[in-house]
Design a protein around this motif. Sequence first.
Motif, PDB file in Angstrom:
ATOM      1  N   ARG A 250       1.129  -1.257   0.086  1.00 44.33           N
ATOM      2  CA  ARG A 250      -0.040   0.016  -0.094  1.00 44.33           C
ATOM      3  C   ARG A 250       0.941   1.294  -0.057  1.00 44.33           C
ATOM      4  O   ARG A 250       2.130   1.315   0.530  1.00 44.33           O
ATOM      5  N   PRO A 251       0.338   2.257  -0.676  1.00 42.96           N
ATOM      6  CA  PRO A 251       1.097   3.791  -0.353  1.00 42.96           C
ATOM      7  C   PRO A 251       1.585   3.902   0.834  1.00 42.96           C
ATOM      8  O   PRO A 251       0.875   3.938   1.637  1.00 42.96           O
ATOM      9  N   VAL A 252       2.882   4.519   1.098  1.00 43.87           N
ATOM     10  CA  VAL A 252       3.316   5.073   2.272  1.00 43.87           C
ATOM     11  C   VAL A 252       3.481   6.460   1.942  1.00 43.87           C
ATOM     12  O   VAL A 252       4.320   6.873   1.242  1.00 43.87           O
ATOM     13  N   LEU A 253       2.871   7.252   3.022  1.00 47.56           N
ATOM     14  CA  LEU A 253       3.257   8.777   3.035  1.00 47.56           C
ATOM     15  C   LEU A 253       3.881   9.090   4.189  1.00 47.56           C
ATOM     16  O   LEU A 253       3.636   8.720   5.314  1.00 47.56           O
ATOM     17  N   LEU A 254       5.161   9.845   4.381  1.00 44.42           N
ATOM     18  CA  LEU A 254       5.609  10.227   5.503  1.00 44.42           C
ATOM     19  C   LEU A 254       5.397  11.669   5.757  1.00 44.42           C
ATOM     20  O   LEU A 254       5.347  12.558   4.985  1.00 44.42           O
TER      21      LEU A 254
ATOM     22  N   ARG B  55      11.594  10.955   0.156  1.00 41.74           N
ATOM     23  CA  ARG B  55      11.094  10.186  -1.453  1.00 41.74           C
ATOM     24  C   ARG B  55      12.161   8.939  -1.437  1.00 41.74           C
ATOM     25  O   ARG B  55      11.702   8.117  -2.144  1.00 41.74           O
ATOM     26  N   ARG B  56      13.365   9.135  -1.160  1.00 42.22           N
ATOM     27  CA  ARG B  56      14.065   7.991  -1.053  1.00 42.22           C
ATOM     28  C   ARG B  56      13.684   6.439  -0.185  1.00 42.22           C
ATOM     29  O   ARG B  56      14.143   5.521  -0.340  1.00 42.22           O
ATOM     30  N   HIS B  57      12.785   6.813   0.753  1.00 48.43           N
ATOM     31  CA  HIS B  57      12.233   6.091   1.681  1.00 48.43           C
ATOM     32  C   HIS B  57      10.924   5.671   1.482  1.00 48.43           C
ATOM     33  O   HIS B  57      10.238   4.557   1.670  1.00 48.43           O
ATOM     34  N   ALA B  58      10.015   6.615   1.258  1.00 49.09           N
ATOM     35  CA  ALA B  58       8.546   6.531   0.987  1.00 49.09           C
ATOM     36  C   ALA B  58       7.970   6.869  -0.197  1.00 49.09           C
ATOM     37  O   ALA B  58       8.845   7.395  -1.116  1.00 49.09           O
ATOM     38  N   ASP B  59       6.867   6.589  -0.581  1.00 50.55           N
ATOM     39  CA  ASP B  59       6.323   6.832  -1.674  1.00 50.55           C
ATOM     40  C   ASP B  59       5.950   8.287  -1.847  1.00 50.55           C
ATOM     41  O   ASP B  59       5.705   8.994  -2.842  1.00 50.55           O
ATOM     42  N   GLY B  60       5.885   9.164  -0.807  1.00 44.89           N
ATOM     43  CA  GLY B  60       5.669  10.466  -0.734  1.00 44.89           C
ATOM     44  C   GLY B  60       5.801  11.325   0.605  1.00 44.89           C
ATOM     45  O   GLY B  60       5.845  10.709   1.474  1.00 44.89           O
ATOM     46  N   VAL B  61       4.989  12.368   0.482  1.00 40.52           N
ATOM     47  CA  VAL B  61       5.058  13.296   1.855  1.00 40.52           C
ATOM     48  C   VAL B  61       3.992  14.017   2.133  1.00 40.52           C
ATOM     49  O   VAL B  61       3.086  14.154   1.003  1.00 40.52           O
ATOM     50  N   VAL B  62       3.760  14.012   3.627  1.00 41.52           N
ATOM     51  CA  VAL B  62       2.623  15.058   3.884  1.00 41.52           C
ATOM     52  C   VAL B  62       3.228  16.205   4.627  1.00 41.52           C
ATOM     53  O   VAL B  62       4.311  16.302   5.182  1.00 41.52           O
TER      54      VAL B  62
END
Length: 272
Positions: free
Chosen positions: A210-214, A228-235
Amino acid sequence: MTEPTTLAAGAVELHLRARRDAGRGLLMPYLTGGVTPGWTDHLRAFAAAGADAIEIGLPFSDPTLDGVTIQQSSEVALARGASTRRILAGLSGLPDLGVPLVASTYYNLVLHDGPEAFCAALRRAGVDGLIVADLPVHEADELAEVAAGAGVELVLLASPVTPQDRLAEIAARSRGFVYAVSLMGTTGERAALAASAAELTGRIRQVTDRPVLLGFGISTPDQAREARRHADGVVVGAAVMRRVRDGAGPDDLRAYLTTLRQALDQECDPPP
């Protein structure tokens, strides 16, 4: 692990998966609903800047997981007369922004009207997802069922201290995406991305696709690029709200978020 198959992916997850699988870093900016007279204009600016989803905070008087910036924004919104009903009415009047809307709040507001009425009101307003910051996974059964029935995806949070067995449960039961809290603490801008972010997202990826947003502490292009190097995107929340509190208008916010969008779009080592 094998994830439950009883619930199909909804609008949020399908949208984010499609963009992620196309190689795009995901961006979800946050805005406290009702914080300014023209607050919905900010949402249009978010979409124009390339947001992949938009988080709208429903202000609460005791936001325990939020730092000073978002606490103050909630106080301002409440002083202006903001309420869940008025914020959802504002969202109902918006044209389709082309990205999912995700409401975030605390469980007291859900209980105020009751889960059924609350989730139904979200859906009528065009809200696709829900984050309840103080709802642990072992107490989420009722709201998860009600939200799913209303067509609202309940997003669960994972933190650096979440045990691996609990993390697997969160990842399996979260809908839309998994919200990875980068550090133990409250929301707010920080000088650098927390070292715990990489370890947490790595553990989440062991148990779900599942997508992971940090989130928590991401405010600069460099931090977005590193995340972005670790997760699919950011909040991105506190950094947006600080600018709003300092008088930033929609054009200013669009320019700021464009710098994050560009950072996320730059080539980097994608999440494994």
